[in-house]
Design a protein around this motif. Structure first.
Motif, PDB file in Angstrom:
ATOM      1  N   THR A  39       0.833  -1.202   0.000  1.00  0.00           N
ATOM      2  CA  THR A  39       0.000   0.000   0.000  1.00  0.00           C
ATOM      3  C   THR A  39       0.869   1.255   0.000  1.00  0.00           C
ATOM      4  OG1 THR A  39      -1.712  -1.207   1.199  1.00  0.00           O
ATOM      5  CG2 THR A  39      -1.859   1.178   1.241  1.00  0.00           C
ATOM      6  N   HIS A  42       2.438   1.794  -3.443  1.00  0.00           N
ATOM      7  CA  HIS A  42       1.471   2.366  -4.391  1.00  0.00           C
ATOM      8  C   HIS A  42       1.244   3.846  -4.100  1.00  0.00           C
ATOM      9  CE1 HIS A  42       0.153  -0.830  -7.013  1.00  0.00           C
ATOM     10  NE2 HIS A  42       0.142  -1.665  -5.993  1.00  0.00           N
ATOM     11  N   ARG A  43       1.200   4.197  -2.834  1.00  0.00           N
ATOM     12  CA  ARG A  43       1.009   5.603  -2.474  1.00  0.00           C
ATOM     13  C   ARG A  43       2.168   6.452  -2.994  1.00  0.00           C
ATOM     14  NH1 ARG A  43       3.141   8.305   1.161  1.00  0.00           N
ATOM     15  NH2 ARG A  43       3.816   6.596   2.487  1.00  0.00           N
ATOM     16  N   GLN A  45       3.849   5.642  -5.567  1.00  0.00           N
ATOM     17  CA  GLN A  45       3.869   5.340  -7.007  1.00  0.00           C
ATOM     18  C   GLN A  45       5.199   4.720  -7.432  1.00  0.00           C
ATOM     19  OE1 GLN A  45       2.584   8.817  -9.147  1.00  0.00           O
ATOM     20  NE2 GLN A  45       0.471   8.559  -8.453  1.00  0.00           N
ATOM     21  N   CYS A 131      -6.718  -2.990  -7.215  1.00  0.00           N
ATOM     22  CA  CYS A 131      -7.462  -1.733  -6.964  1.00  0.00           C
ATOM     23  C   CYS A 131      -6.523  -0.539  -6.988  1.00  0.00           C
ATOM     24  CB  CYS A 131      -8.170  -1.804  -5.611  1.00  0.00           C
ATOM     25  SG  CYS A 131      -9.623  -2.855  -5.616  1.00  0.00           S
ATOM     26  N   GLN A 132      -5.372  -0.696  -6.385  1.00  0.00           N
ATOM     27  CA  GLN A 132      -4.427   0.422  -6.341  1.00  0.00           C
ATOM     28  C   GLN A 132      -3.837   0.690  -7.724  1.00  0.00           C
ATOM     29  OE1 GLN A 132      -1.908  -0.843  -3.125  1.00  0.00           O
ATOM     30  NE2 GLN A 132      -3.411  -0.234  -1.599  1.00  0.00           N
ATOM     31  N   GLU A 133      -3.629  -0.346  -8.499  1.00  0.00           N
ATOM     32  CA  GLU A 133      -3.148  -0.148  -9.877  1.00  0.00           C
ATOM     33  C   GLU A 133      -4.204   0.587 -10.704  1.00  0.00           C
ATOM     34  OE1 GLU A 133      -0.291  -1.130 -11.882  1.00  0.00           O
ATOM     35  OE2 GLU A 133       0.585  -1.094  -9.878  1.00  0.00           O
ATOM     36  N   ALA A 134      -5.465   0.221 -10.523  1.00  0.00           N
ATOM     37  CA  ALA A 134      -6.531   0.877 -11.266  1.00  0.00           C
ATOM     38  C   ALA A 134      -6.662   2.344 -10.872  1.00  0.00           C
ATOM     39  CB  ALA A 134      -7.859   0.157 -11.027  1.00  0.00           C
ATOM     40  N   ASN A 135      -6.452   2.638  -9.597  1.00  0.00           N
ATOM     41  CA  ASN A 135      -6.539   4.026  -9.125  1.00  0.00           C
ATOM     42  C   ASN A 135      -5.362   4.873  -9.599  1.00  0.00           C
ATOM     43  OD1 ASN A 135      -8.945   3.631  -7.802  1.00  0.00           O
ATOM     44  ND2 ASN A 135      -7.977   3.147  -5.858  1.00  0.00           N
ATOM     45  N   ASN A 136      -4.221   4.237  -9.859  1.00  0.00           N
ATOM     46  CA  ASN A 136      -3.045   4.977 -10.302  1.00  0.00           C
ATOM     47  C   ASN A 136      -3.034   5.256 -11.796  1.00  0.00           C
ATOM     48  OD1 ASN A 136      -2.002   5.223  -7.744  1.00  0.00           O
ATOM     49  ND2 ASN A 136      -0.694   3.426  -7.906  1.00  0.00           N
TER      50      ASN A 136
END
Length: 137
Positions: A39, A42-43, A45, A131-136
């Motif tokens: 997490t 991803h934050r 990037q 989910c985090q990949e989709a949000n990025n």
């Protein structure tokens, strides 16, 4: 149920044993550690870090299922092994069946707990990553 925390802990120690509980707890902790790091990556990037923590968490989650199946086979082996050196007579049947049941209980409870837990941990890692990949994007 009406079991308290102490009763549940005692039951878990009796059924699973301290070795299994220590190893599975360590693996679950490792998965959550990797999840937090995933997490965070991803934050920030940082895709390479995210991939590293995803893979590490998935391997730890797979370790949970491997551990569960290993203890299943161990319990079955111990149960069968307990039959080898004992003479089966009407007087000894009760004790032999108790020993066999104890080992088989370990075997099947580790599977009943370990495999679904491993699936949930793998899902946590994979779905969080997706989910985090989709949000990025």
């Amino acid at each position: 149920t009406d079991f308290g925390l102490g009763d549940i802990t005692g039951w878990a120690l009796k059924v699973f044993g301290s070795a299994f509980l220590l190893m599975i707890s360590s693996l679950v902790f490792l998965v959550f550690f990797c999840w937090v790091r995933l997490t965070d990556a991803h934050r920030r990037q940082c895709r390479q870090d995210a991939e590293l923590w995803l893979e590490s968490g998935l391997h730890a989650a797979n370790g949970v299922s491997t551990l569960a199946l290993t203890f299943t086979l161990l319990g079955i082996s111990l149960g069968i092994g307990s039959l080898a050196g004992q003479e089966l007579t009407p007087d000894t049947v009760q004790a032999i069946i108790q020993s066999l049941t104890k080992h088989f209980s370990l075997a099947f409870m580790t599977t009943v707990v370990g495999l679904p837990l491993a699936a949930l941990l793998r899902a946590l890692m994979s779905i969080s990553h997706a989910c985090q990949e989709a949000n990025n994007m």
